[in-house]
Design a protein around this motif. Sequence first.
Motif, mmCIF file in Angstrom:
data_model
loop_
_atom_site.group_PDB
_atom_site.id
_atom_site.type_symbol
_atom_site.label_atom_id
_atom_site.label_comp_id
_atom_site.label_asym_id
_atom_site.label_seq_id
_atom_site.Cartn_x
_atom_site.Cartn_y
_atom_site.Cartn_z
ATOM 1 N N THR A 525 45.070 29.291 71.351
ATOM 2 C CA THR A 525 44.796 30.235 72.583
ATOM 3 C C THR A 525 44.957 31.158 72.791
ATOM 4 O OG1 THR A 525 44.707 27.608 73.274
ATOM 5 C CG2 THR A 525 44.597 29.108 75.230
ATOM 6 N N LEU A 526 44.355 31.774 72.860
ATOM 7 C CA LEU A 526 44.226 33.398 73.477
ATOM 8 C C LEU A 526 44.725 33.835 74.731
ATOM 9 C CD1 LEU A 526 45.957 36.285 72.773
ATOM 10 C CD2 LEU A 526 42.597 36.998 72.203
ATOM 11 N N LYS A 534 39.292 41.849 86.223
ATOM 12 C CA LYS A 534 39.691 42.597 85.236
ATOM 13 C C LYS A 534 39.571 42.083 84.170
ATOM 14 C CE LYS A 534 41.455 46.392 88.974
ATOM 15 N NZ LYS A 534 43.115 46.788 89.290
ATOM 16 N N CYS A 535 39.532 41.468 83.278
ATOM 17 C CA CYS A 535 38.843 41.186 82.568
ATOM 18 C C CYS A 535 38.400 41.417 81.082
ATOM 19 C CB CYS A 535 38.152 39.660 81.764
ATOM 20 S SG CYS A 535 40.230 38.211 83.140
ATOM 21 N N HIS A 536 38.812 42.174 80.058
ATOM 22 C CA HIS A 536 38.614 42.911 78.772
ATOM 23 C C HIS A 536 37.223 41.682 78.459
ATOM 24 C CE1 HIS A 536 41.192 46.198 79.552
ATOM 25 N NE2 HIS A 536 41.578 45.676 79.360
ATOM 26 N N ALA A 537 36.776 42.081 77.028
ATOM 27 C CA ALA A 537 36.063 41.227 76.300
ATOM 28 C C ALA A 537 36.578 40.891 75.066
ATOM 29 C CB ALA A 537 34.582 41.410 75.921
ATOM 30 N N ILE A 538 38.040 39.435 74.966
ATOM 31 C CA ILE A 538 38.270 39.462 73.934
ATOM 32 C C ILE A 538 38.126 37.929 73.082
ATOM 33 C CG2 ILE A 538 41.058 39.679 75.268
ATOM 34 C CD1 ILE A 538 41.039 36.408 76.381
ATOM 35 N N SER A 568 37.113 36.527 79.563
ATOM 36 C CA SER A 568 37.941 35.308 79.825
ATOM 37 C C SER A 568 39.378 35.451 79.436
ATOM 38 C CB SER A 568 37.104 33.875 79.635
ATOM 39 O OG SER A 568 36.183 33.913 79.438
ATOM 40 N N GLN A 569 39.966 35.268 81.195
ATOM 41 C CA GLN A 569 41.142 35.457 81.355
ATOM 42 C C GLN A 569 41.895 34.037 79.866
ATOM 43 O OE1 GLN A 569 43.091 33.850 84.909
ATOM 44 N NE2 GLN A 569 43.923 36.329 84.782
ATOM 45 N N GLU A 570 41.005 33.272 78.974
ATOM 46 C CA GLU A 570 41.682 33.136 78.583
ATOM 47 C C GLU A 570 40.572 31.748 77.728
ATOM 48 O OE1 GLU A 570 44.895 29.716 79.052
ATOM 49 O OE2 GLU A 570 43.120 27.721 78.095
ATOM 50 N N VAL A 571 40.974 32.355 76.033
ATOM 51 C CA VAL A 571 39.883 31.478 75.008
ATOM 52 C C VAL A 571 40.354 31.041 74.035
ATOM 53 C CG1 VAL A 571 38.194 33.561 75.187
ATOM 54 C CG2 VAL A 571 40.350 33.788 73.677
ATOM 55 N N SER A 572 39.823 30.118 73.417
ATOM 56 C CA SER A 572 40.602 28.782 72.759
ATOM 57 C C SER A 572 40.100 28.358 71.416
ATOM 58 C CB SER A 572 41.230 27.211 73.590
ATOM 59 O OG SER A 572 40.177 27.229 73.883
ATOM 60 N N GLN A 573 39.827 27.878 70.108
ATOM 61 C CA GLN A 573 38.997 27.141 69.429
ATOM 62 C C GLN A 573 39.901 26.381 68.228
ATOM 63 O OE1 GLN A 573 36.102 28.001 68.764
ATOM 64 N NE2 GLN A 573 35.752 26.902 66.699
ATOM 65 N N VAL A 574 39.556 25.156 68.573
ATOM 66 C CA VAL A 574 40.734 24.061 67.321
ATOM 67 C C VAL A 574 39.608 24.805 66.133
ATOM 68 C CG1 VAL A 574 40.402 21.489 66.898
ATOM 69 C CG2 VAL A 574 40.163 23.285 69.366
ATOM 70 N N CYS A 575 40.613 24.605 64.877
ATOM 71 C CA CYS A 575 39.799 24.625 63.714
ATOM 72 C C CYS A 575 40.268 23.801 63.132
ATOM 73 C CB CYS A 575 40.751 27.000 63.369
ATOM 74 S SG CYS A 575 41.017 27.929 64.827
#
Length: 667
Positions: A525-526, A534-538, A568-575
């Motif tokens: 999770t980032l 004011k979110c950047h693309a992350i 988004s303020q938060e992005v996540s990925q299940v790997c």
Amino acid sequence: MLPTSSGLFVDPEFPASVSSLICGAGTPLSILCDRITWLRPQEIIASPRLFPLNARDGLGKQGILGDCWFICACSALQKCEKLLRQVFPVGQCLWTDPGYTGKFTCRFWRFGFWVEVTIDDRLPCLGHKLCFSHCQDQGSFWLPLLEKAYAKLHGCYESLWAGQVADALVDLTGGLVERWAFGAGEEHVRREMFNKMLELKERCAMTCSVLHYREGAKELGEFHAFTITDIQNVVAKDGQELLMLRVHNPWGRCCWDGSWSKSGHGWDIFSPKVVSNLQSKMQEGEFWVEKSEFIQDFDELTMAFPVNEKGQILNIWSGLPLISTQEVYGSWVKGQSAGGSRNNVSFPDNPKFWLRVKEQCQVYLTLNQRPLHGTGATQNKDSLYAIGLHVWKVEKRKFNLTKTLSSPPVVGTSSHSYERQFHLYCELSPGYHLLVPSTFLRDTEADFLLRVLSTGHVTLSEIVPPRSMAPASEDVTQRSWDIQTLQGSWKKGKNAGGSRNFPSYHLNPSLPFSVPKECQLVKVTLLQQCQEDKCHAIGFHVYSVSRDKQKSPLSGEPSASCVPHSHSQEVSQVCVLSPGKYLLVPSTYLPEQECGFTVTIATKVDRKPIESQETLGRFLQEVKKEISIIFFFVCVLVFILHLKFEFSFLTVNIDLNVQVVLWGLRH
């Protein structure tokens, strides 16, 4: 980048050596590498200048490098001063300036952004003369300098060997390019096309190409590009009006042997005055040809869209400015969003976008794919995929994806094409439209840029699928997960490298972590530390660390990714990751964007729960169990007593009712 002892700039990233000339593409250039020397313009000619006094003298001539496609595209800069200053920024030190440094900067449009490329002015030469591109006026050096910057962008000069004029035009203009194949289309379409060329000849770059060998036109070459330098309607002796095109061969020599060559019989239909007027305007390598013979001997015509003084792209058909530009980045990811063409049942899995049209307007939809490798000699079907785009008009409140995709689209590609960029033109009414970009084959992984240019106001947004989450039974708050939290930040000029589209990507923070033997499932999770508006693309990529310490993990393909970058303020990925060592590289999409971030890495470890050895804990559990049992029996007892009371009350009522009935019978 360090200056030499003489004070002149030397570019260590693109040195005056064989590595800047060839990169293993197997072209004939490798034979001559040992004979090539590198000279600065003032070592080639006494008084070098950047641009010629007469624009016609700036026509490009091809050297021993097979980059006619790029040289022809450079004519776009000669047609528009604004574009020229965009590619060649003003204020650069020239050879006559006291502060001359030998350094030049050019800009190219690459995958949505203008990228600056800085070079020194040492140019490849054979026998004290430029061996690659040069201008008709050999004292002008804008073209060989631009060619060198373009070669640096692609890794070496050899990478420019063979390519598409349309790709170079996009890189030099950042705009739209129209291509027409003469073998297809109806006569009225061709007529309209040539009328438009005549109208826009002073404002648009126009080129033509020979793609197939022809018996009567062998001197034109095969897979060769030409520049159209003029178009005129000319009246013959009998009053017939003919459309004549002046074509320039970047080889710089006459190669035309048709009816309108200098000794051809086609000139007989014109008066001597007309003939003299047309032929006097020809430069070395130019020739005139009439429209019907032009269509017969050339395969394709390419034209860049004009740009107005405000920098707005103009619709070549209506002349209206495309005032609104919307763009969004995306990716086709295997197993997630690489659904393939409409022939596949997985087509609905492709990325999807809402286009909201606020007023009736003319719209150009462009789809760019990011090649796996370079362009030119290194760009082939291994680096470009067959891509397509389809559009449906929908009622958003009553939207049904399956029903929509099974209906005919409003507009779409008739077939997927191996193009770096293509566009669709349509006139759209107000409302919502569903856009679905796709590759022809499913599970094809690639990045893309979707752009919408329109004469009216529109908005473009991604339809975000439900975020991938771990199964409910595998909550990361349970003891079977090991959680690691890391803090970091992106800082300008230091480690804000941007996405993999940029050469500065390797500057981004690299966070090491390990996956133990008993683990396979990892959730990353980032979270960016900024205000929501004011979110950047992350996004982020996960790279496996090999045992070879000399090999950079970032040089290979990621083991897992969270892309496309999301605002988004938060992005996540299940790997699902194999046991081993990894690097997590979080990034913003654009370089030089500052922000703090927090990364949470949760690794699921398959181990049995550990029983508590604390007697107090065990005692509390036992007490809790006993209390539960007592409470259960109390509830049962209350229920039984309640039933007994109800039964007794019912019996009393029955006895009373019987006595009343008997009393009535007696009386």
